[in-house]
Design a protein around this motif. Structure first.
Motif, PDB file in Angstrom:
ATOM      1  N   LEU A 164       0.735  -1.114  -0.216  1.00 31.33           N
ATOM      2  CA  LEU A 164       0.013   0.094  -0.097  1.00 31.33           C
ATOM      3  C   LEU A 164       0.680   1.200  -0.081  1.00 31.33           C
ATOM      4  O   LEU A 164       0.292   2.233  -0.354  1.00 31.33           O
ATOM      5  N   ILE A 165       1.985   1.131   0.625  1.00 29.67           N
ATOM      6  CA  ILE A 165       2.847   2.118   0.550  1.00 29.67           C
ATOM      7  C   ILE A 165       3.155   3.127  -0.834  1.00 29.67           C
ATOM      8  O   ILE A 165       3.076   4.339  -0.591  1.00 29.67           O
ATOM      9  N   SER A 166       3.419   2.367  -1.773  1.00 29.51           N
ATOM     10  CA  SER A 166       3.748   3.053  -3.150  1.00 29.51           C
ATOM     11  C   SER A 166       2.387   3.882  -3.511  1.00 29.51           C
ATOM     12  O   SER A 166       2.431   5.168  -3.860  1.00 29.51           O
ATOM     13  N   PRO A 167       1.311   3.134  -3.459  1.00 29.59           N
ATOM     14  CA  PRO A 167       0.120   4.153  -3.977  1.00 29.59           C
ATOM     15  C   PRO A 167      -0.304   5.064  -3.085  1.00 29.59           C
ATOM     16  O   PRO A 167      -0.632   6.275  -3.466  1.00 29.59           O
ATOM     17  N   ILE A 168       0.140   4.864  -1.791  1.00 34.13           N
ATOM     18  CA  ILE A 168      -0.247   6.300  -0.846  1.00 34.13           C
ATOM     19  C   ILE A 168       0.968   7.420  -1.274  1.00 34.13           C
ATOM     20  O   ILE A 168       0.407   8.477  -1.332  1.00 34.13           O
ATOM     21  N   VAL A 169       2.291   7.054  -1.368  1.00 34.65           N
ATOM     22  CA  VAL A 169       3.052   8.106  -1.656  1.00 34.65           C
ATOM     23  C   VAL A 169       2.772   8.765  -3.122  1.00 34.65           C
ATOM     24  O   VAL A 169       2.710   9.985  -3.324  1.00 34.65           O
ATOM     25  N   PHE A 170       2.445   7.814  -4.035  1.00 34.67           N
ATOM     26  CA  PHE A 170       2.006   8.471  -5.252  1.00 34.67           C
ATOM     27  C   PHE A 170       0.829   9.371  -5.572  1.00 34.67           C
ATOM     28  O   PHE A 170       0.719  10.475  -5.872  1.00 34.67           O
ATOM     29  N   ALA A 171      -0.301   8.645  -4.691  1.00 32.93           N
ATOM     30  CA  ALA A 171      -1.356   9.727  -4.567  1.00 32.93           C
ATOM     31  C   ALA A 171      -1.285  10.776  -3.922  1.00 32.93           C
ATOM     32  O   ALA A 171      -1.707  12.059  -4.097  1.00 32.93           O
ATOM     33  N   PRO A 193      13.657   4.725   1.067  1.00 35.35           N
ATOM     34  CA  PRO A 193      13.801   4.321   2.402  1.00 35.35           C
ATOM     35  C   PRO A 193      12.840   3.788   3.284  1.00 35.35           C
ATOM     36  O   PRO A 193      13.103   2.750   4.050  1.00 35.35           O
ATOM     37  N   ILE A 194      11.500   3.982   2.827  1.00 34.11           N
ATOM     38  CA  ILE A 194      10.327   3.165   3.359  1.00 34.11           C
ATOM     39  C   ILE A 194      10.406   1.804   3.022  1.00 34.11           C
ATOM     40  O   ILE A 194      10.252   0.961   3.990  1.00 34.11           O
ATOM     41  N   ASN A 195      10.478   1.436   1.818  1.00 30.28           N
ATOM     42  CA  ASN A 195      10.865   0.007   1.398  1.00 30.28           C
ATOM     43  C   ASN A 195      11.754  -0.573   1.881  1.00 30.28           C
ATOM     44  O   ASN A 195      11.734  -1.841   2.227  1.00 30.28           O
ATOM     45  N   VAL A 196      12.844   0.136   2.215  1.00 25.48           N
ATOM     46  CA  VAL A 196      13.941  -0.638   2.859  1.00 25.48           C
ATOM     47  C   VAL A 196      13.500  -0.926   4.376  1.00 25.48           C
ATOM     48  O   VAL A 196      13.837  -2.357   4.690  1.00 25.48           O
ATOM     49  N   VAL A 197      13.091  -0.163   4.989  1.00 24.45           N
ATOM     50  CA  VAL A 197      12.683  -0.430   6.267  1.00 24.45           C
ATOM     51  C   VAL A 197      11.650  -1.545   6.523  1.00 24.45           C
ATOM     52  O   VAL A 197      11.648  -2.541   7.188  1.00 24.45           O
ATOM     53  N   LEU A 198      10.803  -1.276   5.543  1.00 22.40           N
ATOM     54  CA  LEU A 198       9.503  -2.458   5.611  1.00 22.40           C
ATOM     55  C   LEU A 198      10.079  -3.922   5.041  1.00 22.40           C
ATOM     56  O   LEU A 198       9.727  -4.862   5.713  1.00 22.40           O
ATOM     57  N   ASN A 199      10.958  -3.831   4.388  1.00 18.00           N
ATOM     58  CA  ASN A 199      11.679  -5.080   4.053  1.00 18.00           C
ATOM     59  C   ASN A 199      12.459  -5.841   5.080  1.00 18.00           C
ATOM     60  O   ASN A 199      12.511  -6.852   5.171  1.00 18.00           O
ATOM     61  N   SER A 200      13.249  -5.097   5.637  1.00 17.40           N
ATOM     62  CA  SER A 200      13.815  -5.262   6.840  1.00 17.40           C
ATOM     63  C   SER A 200      12.951  -6.003   7.902  1.00 17.40           C
ATOM     64  O   SER A 200      13.214  -7.034   8.492  1.00 17.40           O
ATOM     65  N   ARG A 201      11.872  -5.072   8.143  1.00 15.82           N
ATOM     66  CA  ARG A 201      10.956  -5.716   9.190  1.00 15.82           C
ATOM     67  C   ARG A 201      10.231  -6.990   8.611  1.00 15.82           C
ATOM     68  O   ARG A 201      10.195  -7.941   9.554  1.00 15.82           O
ATOM     69  N   LEU A 202      10.067  -7.324   7.330  1.00 11.36           N
ATOM     70  CA  LEU A 202       9.277  -8.509   6.663  1.00 11.36           C
ATOM     71  C   LEU A 202      10.290  -9.736   6.933  1.00 11.36           C
ATOM     72  O   LEU A 202       9.878 -10.761   7.279  1.00 11.36           O
ATOM     73  N   VAL A 203      11.676  -9.399   6.603  1.00  5.52           N
ATOM     74  CA  VAL A 203      12.672 -10.594   6.771  1.00  5.52           C
ATOM     75  C   VAL A 203      12.680 -10.821   8.342  1.00  5.52           C
ATOM     76  O   VAL A 203      12.816 -12.061   8.617  1.00  5.52           O
ATOM     77  N   GLU A 204      12.737 -10.002   9.213  1.00  8.60           N
ATOM     78  CA  GLU A 204      12.654 -10.417  10.649  1.00  8.60           C
ATOM     79  C   GLU A 204      11.550 -11.236  11.006  1.00  8.60           C
ATOM     80  O   GLU A 204      11.754 -12.218  11.739  1.00  8.60           O
TER      81      GLU A 204
END
Length: 214
Positions: A164-171, A193-204
């Motif tokens: 959801l973060i990409s459509p939110i940023v573009f909107a 940076p947002i995707n980097v943080v979210l991907n890190s949390r997902l991996v954890e």
């Protein structure tokens, strides 16, 4: 013998093959939209550099769309890693996603031709809708329990947030474009940076799920 509709629900290979093909074509069309500038007869060759520089918005549009389509392909792949079965709505949601992906080269061309409020808002809207269709695909699959068993609600939630973060940023950038198109384009950088943080949390979260419980 398995019922035909059951075999169809378990088949995802053709769905992925079609998706990969459409995405690959869309990415290829992006660069084909960039035409080599023509040098008028009788002008010095040094003008070529100036003409190429004038295409900077085309290069920006190409780079942005390539990276975003690449991100969406990665997220799409992540969805179907976890999906174990699908139904007709999954198929149609996936087709909606591909319809919008195939439209991105045109949106990029509009942005490259009109790098103002119109162009910025148009490409942002198309990319937002594309990302929203992908998020809808994941949310529907998780609610219908079509994803693999064992994924925690935390992992599913992190995935949904990342979709959801990409459509939110573009909107959001569309609203910014009404004030300043340049600032609107700068907001797109927030996706990194947002995707980097979210991907890190997902991996954890995934590592916690896979680790043996005491």
């Amino acid at each position: 013998m398995a019922l035909p509709f059951r075999r169809e629900a378990e088949e995802t290979g053709r769905l992925l093959a079609l998706s990969d093909g459409v995405i690959a074509i869309a990415i290829t069309l992006l660069v084909l939209e960039i035409a080599v500038p023509e040098v008028p007869a009788g002008t010095p060759p040094s003008i070529v550099a100036e003409l190429v520089f004038e295409q900077s918005h085309q290069f920006l549009g190409y780079t942005l769309s390539f990276l975003v389509i690449g991100l969406y392909w990665t997220l799409h792949r992540r969805i179907f890693i976890h999906i174990e079965a699908h139904d007709r709505r999954i198929v149609w949601l996936n087709l909606l996603f591909l319809l919008l992906v195939a439209f991105v080269p045109y949106a990029t061309s509009v942005f490259s031709t009109y790098p103002n409020r119109l162009g910025v808002s148009f490409i942002a809207a198309v990319l937002a809708l594309t990302g929203l269709s992908l998020a809808s695909l994941w949310i529907y699959a998780s609610r219908r329990e079509l994803i693999e068993a064992g994924l925690t609600s935390r992992t599913v939630g992190i995935q949904a947030t990342r979709f959801l973060i990409s459509p939110i940023v573009f909107a959001g950038s569309i609203a910014v474009a009404s004030v300043d198109p340049t600032w609107a384009m700068l907001t797109w950088v927030l996706l990194v940076p947002i995707n980097v943080v979210l991907n890190s949390r997902l991996v954890e979260s995934l590592e916690e799920e896979s680790s043996p419980q005491d």
